[in-house]
Design a protein around this motif. Structure first.
Motif, PDB file in Angstrom:
ATOM      1  N   GLN A  33       8.481  33.763 -11.956  1.00  0.00           N
ATOM      2  CA  GLN A  33       6.834  33.365 -11.642  1.00  0.00           C
ATOM      3  C   GLN A  33       6.636  31.750 -12.474  1.00  0.00           C
ATOM      4  O   GLN A  33       6.935  32.376 -13.381  1.00  0.00           O
ATOM      5  CB  GLN A  33       5.931  33.924 -11.151  1.00  0.00           C
ATOM      6  CG  GLN A  33       6.544  35.311 -10.364  1.00  0.00           C
ATOM      7  CD  GLN A  33       6.172  36.815 -10.334  1.00  0.00           C
ATOM      8  OE1 GLN A  33       4.085  36.495 -10.351  1.00  0.00           O
ATOM      9  NE2 GLN A  33       5.741  37.671 -10.057  1.00  0.00           N
ATOM     10  N   TYR A  35       3.458  29.841 -14.190  1.00  0.00           N
ATOM     11  CA  TYR A  35       1.684  29.999 -14.686  1.00  0.00           C
ATOM     12  C   TYR A  35       1.588  29.057 -15.416  1.00  0.00           C
ATOM     13  O   TYR A  35       2.758  27.884 -15.926  1.00  0.00           O
ATOM     14  CB  TYR A  35       1.585  31.516 -15.220  1.00  0.00           C
ATOM     15  CG  TYR A  35       2.102  32.688 -14.814  1.00  0.00           C
ATOM     16  CD1 TYR A  35       3.707  33.026 -14.950  1.00  0.00           C
ATOM     17  CD2 TYR A  35       1.015  33.376 -13.754  1.00  0.00           C
ATOM     18  CE1 TYR A  35       3.179  34.139 -14.252  1.00  0.00           C
ATOM     19  CE2 TYR A  35       1.440  35.057 -13.134  1.00  0.00           C
ATOM     20  CZ  TYR A  35       2.381  35.339 -13.298  1.00  0.00           C
ATOM     21  OH  TYR A  35       2.383  36.404 -12.357  1.00  0.00           O
ATOM     22  N   LEU A  43      -3.979  32.795 -17.456  1.00  0.00           N
ATOM     23  CA  LEU A  43      -2.967  32.449 -16.862  1.00  0.00           C
ATOM     24  C   LEU A  43      -2.786  32.709 -15.593  1.00  0.00           C
ATOM     25  O   LEU A  43      -3.780  33.660 -15.230  1.00  0.00           O
ATOM     26  CB  LEU A  43      -2.123  33.790 -17.284  1.00  0.00           C
ATOM     27  CG  LEU A  43      -1.448  33.831 -18.587  1.00  0.00           C
ATOM     28  CD1 LEU A  43      -0.775  34.943 -19.419  1.00  0.00           C
ATOM     29  CD2 LEU A  43       0.035  32.356 -18.997  1.00  0.00           C
ATOM     30  N   HIS A  45      -1.793  32.420 -11.622  1.00  0.00           N
ATOM     31  CA  HIS A  45      -0.347  31.667 -10.993  1.00  0.00           C
ATOM     32  C   HIS A  45      -0.468  31.078 -10.504  1.00  0.00           C
ATOM     33  O   HIS A  45      -1.235  30.659  -9.592  1.00  0.00           O
ATOM     34  CB  HIS A  45      -0.385  33.568 -10.143  1.00  0.00           C
ATOM     35  CG  HIS A  45       0.887  33.526  -9.190  1.00  0.00           C
ATOM     36  ND1 HIS A  45       0.839  33.010  -8.356  1.00  0.00           N
ATOM     37  CD2 HIS A  45       2.234  33.694  -9.910  1.00  0.00           C
ATOM     38  CE1 HIS A  45       2.073  33.319  -7.477  1.00  0.00           C
ATOM     39  NE2 HIS A  45       2.987  34.238  -8.744  1.00  0.00           N
ATOM     40  N   LEU A  48       5.695  31.758  -6.504  1.00  0.00           N
ATOM     41  CA  LEU A  48       6.601  33.249  -7.101  1.00  0.00           C
ATOM     42  C   LEU A  48       7.932  32.973  -6.147  1.00  0.00           C
ATOM     43  O   LEU A  48       7.017  32.345  -5.299  1.00  0.00           O
ATOM     44  CB  LEU A  48       5.581  34.344  -6.449  1.00  0.00           C
ATOM     45  CG  LEU A  48       7.282  35.782  -6.767  1.00  0.00           C
ATOM     46  CD1 LEU A  48       6.019  37.007  -7.172  1.00  0.00           C
ATOM     47  CD2 LEU A  48       7.847  35.900  -5.772  1.00  0.00           C
TER      48      LEU A  48
ATOM     49  N   PHE B  91      -4.815  39.275 -22.543  1.00  0.00           N
ATOM     50  CA  PHE B  91      -4.024  39.576 -21.263  1.00  0.00           C
ATOM     51  C   PHE B  91      -4.034  41.056 -21.004  1.00  0.00           C
ATOM     52  O   PHE B  91      -3.220  41.687 -20.768  1.00  0.00           O
ATOM     53  CB  PHE B  91      -3.339  38.958 -20.695  1.00  0.00           C
ATOM     54  CG  PHE B  91      -3.518  37.326 -21.428  1.00  0.00           C
ATOM     55  CD1 PHE B  91      -2.810  36.500 -22.066  1.00  0.00           C
ATOM     56  CD2 PHE B  91      -4.632  36.367 -20.507  1.00  0.00           C
ATOM     57  CE1 PHE B  91      -2.770  35.691 -22.689  1.00  0.00           C
ATOM     58  CE2 PHE B  91      -5.428  35.529 -20.890  1.00  0.00           C
ATOM     59  CZ  PHE B  91      -4.520  34.552 -21.900  1.00  0.00           C
ATOM     60  N   PHE B 105      -3.533  38.247 -13.922  1.00  0.00           N
ATOM     61  CA  PHE B 105      -4.062  38.094 -15.148  1.00  0.00           C
ATOM     62  C   PHE B 105      -5.145  38.158 -14.759  1.00  0.00           C
ATOM     63  O   PHE B 105      -6.183  37.325 -14.017  1.00  0.00           O
ATOM     64  CB  PHE B 105      -2.849  36.952 -15.807  1.00  0.00           C
ATOM     65  CG  PHE B 105      -1.862  37.607 -16.430  1.00  0.00           C
ATOM     66  CD1 PHE B 105      -0.538  36.928 -15.864  1.00  0.00           C
ATOM     67  CD2 PHE B 105      -2.043  38.350 -17.719  1.00  0.00           C
ATOM     68  CE1 PHE B 105       0.877  37.715 -15.791  1.00  0.00           C
ATOM     69  CE2 PHE B 105       0.244  39.315 -18.267  1.00  0.00           C
ATOM     70  CZ  PHE B 105       0.508  38.071 -17.184  1.00  0.00           C
TER      71      PHE B 105
END
Lengths: 108, 114
Positions: A33, A35, A43, A45, A48, B91, B105
């Motif tokens: 993944q 980020y 973070l 995303h 993926l 986090f 996250f």
């Protein structure tokens, strides 16, 4: 350790140029993944890619995965100043292990 | 889009004090995580949690750390007696399963120990 190592550590480009960041890892993974992190923020995303996939696209992002070389790359096309951030790859088995990150600076 | 929420966003605490960082994972997710990032360094795994117990923990997650899911929505990280080196961004993250899906996250909780 399946720690991801990324290169370059830092990358500076002009708006409109493409940015390529690379990630290498050491052990088998389920997926990888990518980020993004703006300075001092969370973070986010981006994308993926599963271990049985070789390439994936999302908007201006293109990710490749070569499991034989245990490496991945993230390409941001037609970069914008707003793309300035740190980019991390993270390899996934039962948890994510993050790479060291690439700090991307895009100049207007 | 559903999101992981964390509180507080920033906390300053005296060395030796206890701190509780709170997280609300995405509602249908079953796996929960805590990570930390010391300023300027990489994101490090602390602990994963599933079915009301710790699945895995790193060597960073020593006896001064604990996690709890006190109710159906919250997931907390407690640091029992904070040290200066605990200063970091913490986090929280969650995912539907262990291996196949995106891990989402939160925005993080900045902890400053003075």
């Amino acid at each position: 350790s399946q720690q991801g190592e990324e290169d370059p550590q830092a990358l500076s480009i002009q708006e409109g140029e493409n940015a390529t960041m690379n990630c290498s890892y050491k052990t088998s993974i389920n997926n990888l993944q990518w980020y993004r992190q703006n300075s001092g923020r969370g973070l986010v995303h981006l994308i993926l890619i599963r271990s049985n996939e070789r390439e994936k696209h999302s908007g201006r992002l293109r990710v490749t995965l070569d499991t034989s070389k245990k490496s991945s790359s993230l390409l941001i096309t037609a970069s914008r100043a707003a793309d300035t951030a740190s980019y991390f790859c993270a390899t996934a088995t039962d948890k994510l292990i993050f790479g060291t990150g690439t700090r991307l600076q895009v100049f207007p | 889009e559903p999101e992981v929420t964390q509180t507080p966003s920033h906390q300053v605490t005296q060395m030796g004090q206890e701190v509780i960082l709170r997280c609300v994972p995405i509602s249908n997710h079953l796996y929960f995580y805590w990570y930390r990032q010391i300023l300027g360094q990489k994101v490090e795994f602390l602990v994963s949690f599933y079915n009301n117990e710790i699945s895995e923990k790193s060597e960073i997650f020593d006896d001064q750390f604990s996690v709890e899911r006190p109710d159906g929505s919250n997931f907390t990280l407690k640091i029992r007696s904070t040290k200066l080196e605990d200063s970091a961004m913490y986090f929280c993250a969650s995912s539907e399963d262990l291996s196949g899906n995106t891990i989402y996250f939160g925005e993080g909780s900045w902890l400053t120990v003075v």
